[in-house]
Design a protein around this motif. Sequence first.
Motif, PDB file in Angstrom:
ATOM      1  N   ARG A  94     -28.865 -16.243 -93.153  1.00 13.39           N
ATOM      2  CA  ARG A  94     -30.019 -17.547 -93.628  1.00 13.39           C
ATOM      3  C   ARG A  94     -30.637 -17.117 -92.119  1.00 13.39           C
ATOM      4  O   ARG A  94     -31.197 -17.212 -91.506  1.00 13.39           O
ATOM      5  CB  ARG A  94     -29.475 -18.743 -93.412  1.00 13.39           C
ATOM      6  N   PRO A  95     -32.345 -17.528 -92.754  1.00 12.29           N
ATOM      7  CA  PRO A  95     -33.546 -16.798 -91.827  1.00 12.29           C
ATOM      8  C   PRO A  95     -33.391 -17.965 -91.061  1.00 12.29           C
ATOM      9  O   PRO A  95     -34.672 -17.785 -90.449  1.00 12.29           O
ATOM     10  CB  PRO A  95     -34.197 -16.489 -93.115  1.00 12.29           C
ATOM     11  N   LEU A  96     -33.469 -19.238 -91.639  1.00  9.03           N
ATOM     12  CA  LEU A  96     -34.248 -20.168 -90.870  1.00  9.03           C
ATOM     13  C   LEU A  96     -32.842 -21.225 -90.305  1.00  9.03           C
ATOM     14  O   LEU A  96     -31.638 -21.520 -90.882  1.00  9.03           O
ATOM     15  CB  LEU A  96     -35.027 -21.166 -91.601  1.00  9.03           C
ATOM     16  N   PRO A  97     -33.157 -21.668 -88.927  1.00  8.32           N
ATOM     17  CA  PRO A  97     -31.487 -23.273 -88.700  1.00  8.32           C
ATOM     18  C   PRO A  97     -32.072 -23.536 -89.220  1.00  8.32           C
ATOM     19  O   PRO A  97     -32.824 -23.755 -89.870  1.00  8.32           O
ATOM     20  CB  PRO A  97     -32.147 -22.457 -87.769  1.00  8.32           C
ATOM     21  N   PRO A  98     -30.433 -24.630 -89.498  1.00  6.43           N
ATOM     22  CA  PRO A  98     -30.330 -26.262 -90.880  1.00  6.43           C
ATOM     23  C   PRO A  98     -32.250 -26.514 -89.865  1.00  6.43           C
ATOM     24  O   PRO A  98     -32.724 -26.782 -88.637  1.00  6.43           O
ATOM     25  CB  PRO A  98     -29.059 -26.861 -90.035  1.00  6.43           C
ATOM     26  N   ALA A  99     -32.419 -27.648 -90.735  1.00  4.11           N
ATOM     27  CA  ALA A  99     -33.227 -28.025 -90.942  1.00  4.11           C
ATOM     28  C   ALA A  99     -33.418 -29.756 -89.733  1.00  4.11           C
ATOM     29  O   ALA A  99     -31.828 -29.837 -90.427  1.00  4.11           O
ATOM     30  CB  ALA A  99     -34.423 -29.201 -92.151  1.00  4.11           C
ATOM     31  N   ASP A 100     -33.821 -29.814 -88.804  1.00  7.70           N
ATOM     32  CA  ASP A 100     -33.137 -31.456 -88.487  1.00  7.70           C
ATOM     33  C   ASP A 100     -34.297 -32.094 -89.281  1.00  7.70           C
ATOM     34  O   ASP A 100     -34.347 -33.343 -89.470  1.00  7.70           O
ATOM     35  CB  ASP A 100     -33.902 -31.721 -87.016  1.00  7.70           C
ATOM     36  N   ALA A 101     -35.652 -32.028 -89.962  1.00 10.46           N
ATOM     37  CA  ALA A 101     -36.432 -32.990 -90.521  1.00 10.46           C
ATOM     38  C   ALA A 101     -37.050 -31.844 -91.577  1.00 10.46           C
ATOM     39  O   ALA A 101     -37.598 -30.701 -91.088  1.00 10.46           O
ATOM     40  CB  ALA A 101     -37.283 -33.504 -89.746  1.00 10.46           C
ATOM     41  N   ILE A 102     -38.238 -32.714 -91.849  1.00 12.86           N
ATOM     42  CA  ILE A 102     -39.112 -31.759 -93.125  1.00 12.86           C
ATOM     43  C   ILE A 102     -40.167 -32.417 -93.593  1.00 12.86           C
ATOM     44  O   ILE A 102     -39.654 -33.580 -93.717  1.00 12.86           O
ATOM     45  CB  ILE A 102     -38.406 -31.529 -94.721  1.00 12.86           C
ATOM     46  N   ALA A 103     -41.207 -31.881 -93.355  1.00  3.77           N
ATOM     47  CA  ALA A 103     -42.476 -32.198 -93.707  1.00  3.77           C
ATOM     48  C   ALA A 103     -42.975 -31.812 -94.962  1.00  3.77           C
ATOM     49  O   ALA A 103     -43.319 -30.353 -94.532  1.00  3.77           O
ATOM     50  CB  ALA A 103     -43.803 -31.940 -92.572  1.00  3.77           C
ATOM     51  N   VAL A 104     -43.580 -31.672 -95.775  1.00  2.00           N
ATOM     52  CA  VAL A 104     -44.224 -31.514 -96.858  1.00  2.00           C
ATOM     53  C   VAL A 104     -45.801 -31.859 -97.673  1.00  2.00           C
ATOM     54  O   VAL A 104     -46.387 -32.868 -97.149  1.00  2.00           O
ATOM     55  CB  VAL A 104     -43.693 -31.647 -98.827  1.00  2.00           C
ATOM     56  N   ALA A 105     -46.296 -30.880 -96.517  1.00  2.70           N
ATOM     57  CA  ALA A 105     -47.951 -30.818 -96.220  1.00  2.70           C
ATOM     58  C   ALA A 105     -48.644 -29.262 -96.290  1.00  2.70           C
ATOM     59  O   ALA A 105     -48.011 -29.007 -96.155  1.00  2.70           O
ATOM     60  CB  ALA A 105     -47.627 -31.321 -94.672  1.00  2.70           C
ATOM     61  N   PRO A 106     -48.670 -28.824 -97.466  1.00  2.00           N
ATOM     62  CA  PRO A 106     -49.379 -30.533 -98.461  1.00  2.00           C
ATOM     63  C   PRO A 106     -48.647 -30.212 -99.592  1.00  2.00           C
ATOM     64  O   PRO A 106     -48.030 -29.800 -99.940  1.00  2.00           O
ATOM     65  CB  PRO A 106     -51.201 -29.924 -98.581  1.00  2.00           C
ATOM     66  N   ALA A 107     -49.129 -31.624-100.551  1.00  9.41           N
ATOM     67  CA  ALA A 107     -47.994 -31.087-101.569  1.00  9.41           C
ATOM     68  C   ALA A 107     -48.479 -31.891-102.400  1.00  9.41           C
ATOM     69  O   ALA A 107     -49.435 -32.584-102.378  1.00  9.41           O
ATOM     70  CB  ALA A 107     -46.938 -33.431-100.458  1.00  9.41           C
ATOM     71  N   THR A 108     -48.312 -31.399-103.719  1.00 12.34           N
ATOM     72  CA  THR A 108     -48.509 -31.400-104.397  1.00 12.34           C
ATOM     73  C   THR A 108     -48.316 -32.287-105.600  1.00 12.34           C
ATOM     74  O   THR A 108     -47.044 -32.639-105.561  1.00 12.34           O
ATOM     75  CB  THR A 108     -49.183 -30.277-105.255  1.00 12.34           C
TER      76      THR A 108
END
Length: 175
Positions: free
Chosen positions: A67-81
């Motif tokens: 896994r190239p990223l650690p687990p997420a503590d939060a997610i921001a969808v920006a910009p979102a279509t």
Amino acid sequence: MPFLYIVVCAAGVADDVGTLIRQAQQEGWATGVIATPNALALMDREALEELTGYPIRSAWRTPGQARPLPPADAIAVAPATLNTITKWAAGHADTLALGILTESYGLNIPAVVLPYINKAQAAHPAYARSRRDLEEMGVRFGSYEPHTPKAGGGRDRFDWHEALDLLRGDACGNR
């Protein structure tokens, strides 16, 4: 240090996602970018990977691949279509970005959305329905007012920092 996934969609302001990354890092977040396939062409991949210290993810891993990223503590969808918002609300997972977003609910990961859509897209009934469904799931939406179609967008009104404002405190943790 908490880890923030920034899901970037192919919208006109995607090339400026470094603004959110730098702001998040200043507030103590480590960051990683997950891009929709069409968003990749809008970003300076090398610069963003240097800024975050992680590869930009856009495709699924193969079995056994680290896994190239650690687990997420939060997610921001920006910009979102509109495409990502409506597919996410419907439970589609046909891209890595959507797979991560659809799983976020079941994993109780706070998520915020900064839509970047035009007035014609916002007028479609699927947008209001999808937004309502996501809000019922605890997803917080930014206040961006849709721009006039074909008029160059509202880049000057897109507030990247609003994603962090929505995440601050327990704003998203109440499901």
